[in-house]
Design an enzyme around this catalytic site. Structure first.
Site, PDB file in Angstrom:
ATOM      1  N   VAL A  96     110.684 123.980  39.656  1.00  0.00           N
ATOM      2  CA  VAL A  96     110.870 122.463  38.985  1.00  0.00           C
ATOM      3  C   VAL A  96     111.091 122.578  37.360  1.00  0.00           C
ATOM      4  O   VAL A  96     111.304 122.174  36.658  1.00  0.00           O
ATOM      5  CB  VAL A  96     109.626 121.661  38.921  1.00  0.00           C
ATOM      6  CG1 VAL A  96     109.962 121.298  40.678  1.00  0.00           C
ATOM      7  CG2 VAL A  96     108.300 122.299  38.797  1.00  0.00           C
ATOM      8  N   ASP A  97     110.230 124.486  37.075  1.00  0.00           N
ATOM      9  CA  ASP A  97     111.123 124.385  35.070  1.00  0.00           C
ATOM     10  C   ASP A  97     112.801 123.811  34.870  1.00  0.00           C
ATOM     11  O   ASP A  97     113.747 124.287  35.918  1.00  0.00           O
ATOM     12  CB  ASP A  97     110.662 125.229  35.204  1.00  0.00           C
ATOM     13  CG  ASP A  97     111.162 126.723  35.893  1.00  0.00           C
ATOM     14  OD1 ASP A  97     111.921 127.780  35.597  1.00  0.00           O
ATOM     15  OD2 ASP A  97     110.330 128.033  36.125  1.00  0.00           O
ATOM     16  N   HIS A 112     112.944 120.795  44.747  1.00  0.00           N
ATOM     17  CA  HIS A 112     111.581 120.020  44.651  1.00  0.00           C
ATOM     18  C   HIS A 112     111.589 119.083  43.326  1.00  0.00           C
ATOM     19  O   HIS A 112     110.917 119.218  43.177  1.00  0.00           O
ATOM     20  CB  HIS A 112     111.030 121.507  44.561  1.00  0.00           C
ATOM     21  CG  HIS A 112     110.666 121.794  46.084  1.00  0.00           C
ATOM     22  ND1 HIS A 112     109.548 122.782  46.327  1.00  0.00           N
ATOM     23  CD2 HIS A 112     110.867 121.300  47.323  1.00  0.00           C
ATOM     24  CE1 HIS A 112     109.836 124.081  47.570  1.00  0.00           C
ATOM     25  NE2 HIS A 112     110.232 122.361  47.779  1.00  0.00           N
ATOM     26  N   CYS A 123     111.123 100.407  41.238  1.00  0.00           N
ATOM     27  CA  CYS A 123     112.501 100.527  41.187  1.00  0.00           C
ATOM     28  C   CYS A 123     113.598 101.618  41.004  1.00  0.00           C
ATOM     29  O   CYS A 123     113.250 102.572  41.057  1.00  0.00           O
ATOM     30  CB  CYS A 123     112.435  99.152  40.246  1.00  0.00           C
ATOM     31  SG  CYS A 123     112.710 100.512  38.351  1.00  0.00           S
ATOM     32  N   THR A 181     109.873 134.533  46.784  1.00  0.00           N
ATOM     33  CA  THR A 181     109.527 133.426  47.626  1.00  0.00           C
ATOM     34  C   THR A 181     109.037 133.418  48.597  1.00  0.00           C
ATOM     35  O   THR A 181     109.065 134.525  49.112  1.00  0.00           O
ATOM     36  CB  THR A 181     110.477 132.127  47.595  1.00  0.00           C
ATOM     37  OG1 THR A 181     109.565 131.390  48.561  1.00  0.00           O
ATOM     38  CG2 THR A 181     111.774 132.612  48.441  1.00  0.00           C
ATOM     39  N   GLU A 207     106.566 142.323  46.807  1.00  0.00           N
ATOM     40  CA  GLU A 207     105.780 141.758  47.961  1.00  0.00           C
ATOM     41  C   GLU A 207     106.607 140.975  49.474  1.00  0.00           C
ATOM     42  O   GLU A 207     107.627 140.404  49.519  1.00  0.00           O
ATOM     43  CB  GLU A 207     104.873 141.352  48.360  1.00  0.00           C
ATOM     44  CG  GLU A 207     103.813 141.305  46.924  1.00  0.00           C
ATOM     45  CD  GLU A 207     102.817 139.820  46.920  1.00  0.00           C
ATOM     46  OE1 GLU A 207     101.358 140.258  47.623  1.00  0.00           O
ATOM     47  OE2 GLU A 207     102.888 138.922  46.741  1.00  0.00           O
TER      48      GLU A 207
END
Ligand code: OAD
Length: 234
Positions: A96-97, A112, A123, A181, A207
């Site tokens: 979200v950055d 996201h 509204c 991710t 990883e």
């Protein structure tokens, strides 16, 4: 090395690991945000209904951290790839950055949501740019309609943004690369399974992700070191 030919269409999925070297914490693992915060208390519609001030405290903290962060060589490499292959690259981020944009990426699907955007919870007013922080004793901001202004973020239990465009790009891609991710959060975790067998699939990160068996190849290392050397464009 991932070789991109003249007919290839590339789908890149990024996660929190891409921004880790810029100083933005990931969610899982050592130092991860979900070690210190409970999802149900800060990132769900229930949390918003129960305690919007606490939700804003969490996202205000994240706005402050992200506002101080600068893109790293991984963001720069992806912006460079867009310059080389244009709209044959589809960038999809769970982040979200705005570090991809700061690095120069022009087309990024933020599935996201976006940290520096807010919207009314009642509204249909368009989401709007908002860099403010709303931490106690500040009050929860209100819309002219009387609704409350909330972060433009996809919380747990909500539907991610841009899914139509994302699925159309998945159908077209011939190269799929996931970067940083953990491969456990849907629907992004299933993207690689949807393209494997017809697209070449790669993962980059220190990883193995939870879904590592579905990838053709995993490049082990930090995104900022691996990405600048990863793609060659024919
Ligand atoms: P995670 O925190 O689950 O995983 C981050 C991944 O980045 C891990 O697999 C790390 O190994 C890897 N990593 C760490 N440092 C790295 C580096 N320098 N280079 C490359 N990789 C590195 O984050 P996400 O998978 O992005 O959703 O999380 C997915 C979603 O779950 C997030 O968008 C967020 C979260 O809950 C919402 O808030 C809706």
């Amino acid at each position: 090395m991932i070789c991109i030919g003249p007919e290839d269409r590339v789908f890149v999925l990024t996660g929190a690991g891409v921004s880790a070297e810029s100083g933005i914490p990931t969610f899982r693992g050592v130092g991860g945000l979900w070690r210190n915060y409970r999802i149900q208390e800060v990132a769900s519609p229930d949390a918003w209904a129960r305690d919007p001030a606490l939700v804003w405290e969490f996202y205000s903290m994240r706005r402050r951290v992200a506002a101080a962060a600068r893109p790293n060589p991984a963001h720069a490499a992806l912006a460079d790839l867009e310059k080389k292959i244009g709209d044959r690259l589809f960038m999809c981020t769970q982040n979200v950055d705005n570090l991809h944009e700061q690095a120069g990426s022009r087309q990024v699907a933020h599935m996201h949501g976006e940290l520096f955007v807010s919207r009314c919870d009642r509204c249909p007013r368009q989401p709007f740019a908002d860099t403010s922080t709303y931490e106690p004793p500040a009050v929860v901001p209100q819309c002219e309609c009387g609704g409350r202004i909330r972060p433009h973020i996809c919380w747990f239990g909500e539907v991610p943004f841009d899914l139509d465009r994302i699925f159309a790009a998945l159908v077209r891609c011939t190269v799929f690369t996931a970067i940083g991710t953990s491969g456990g959060v849907e629907p992004a975790a299933s993207f690689v399974g949807q393209v494997c067998g017809r697209a070449r699939t790669y993962y980059v990160g220190p990883e193995s992700p939870a879904n590592h068996l579905v990838f053709d190849e995993c490049f082990q290392g930090e995104a900022g070191s691996v990405l600048p050397m990863l793609f060659t464009v024919e």
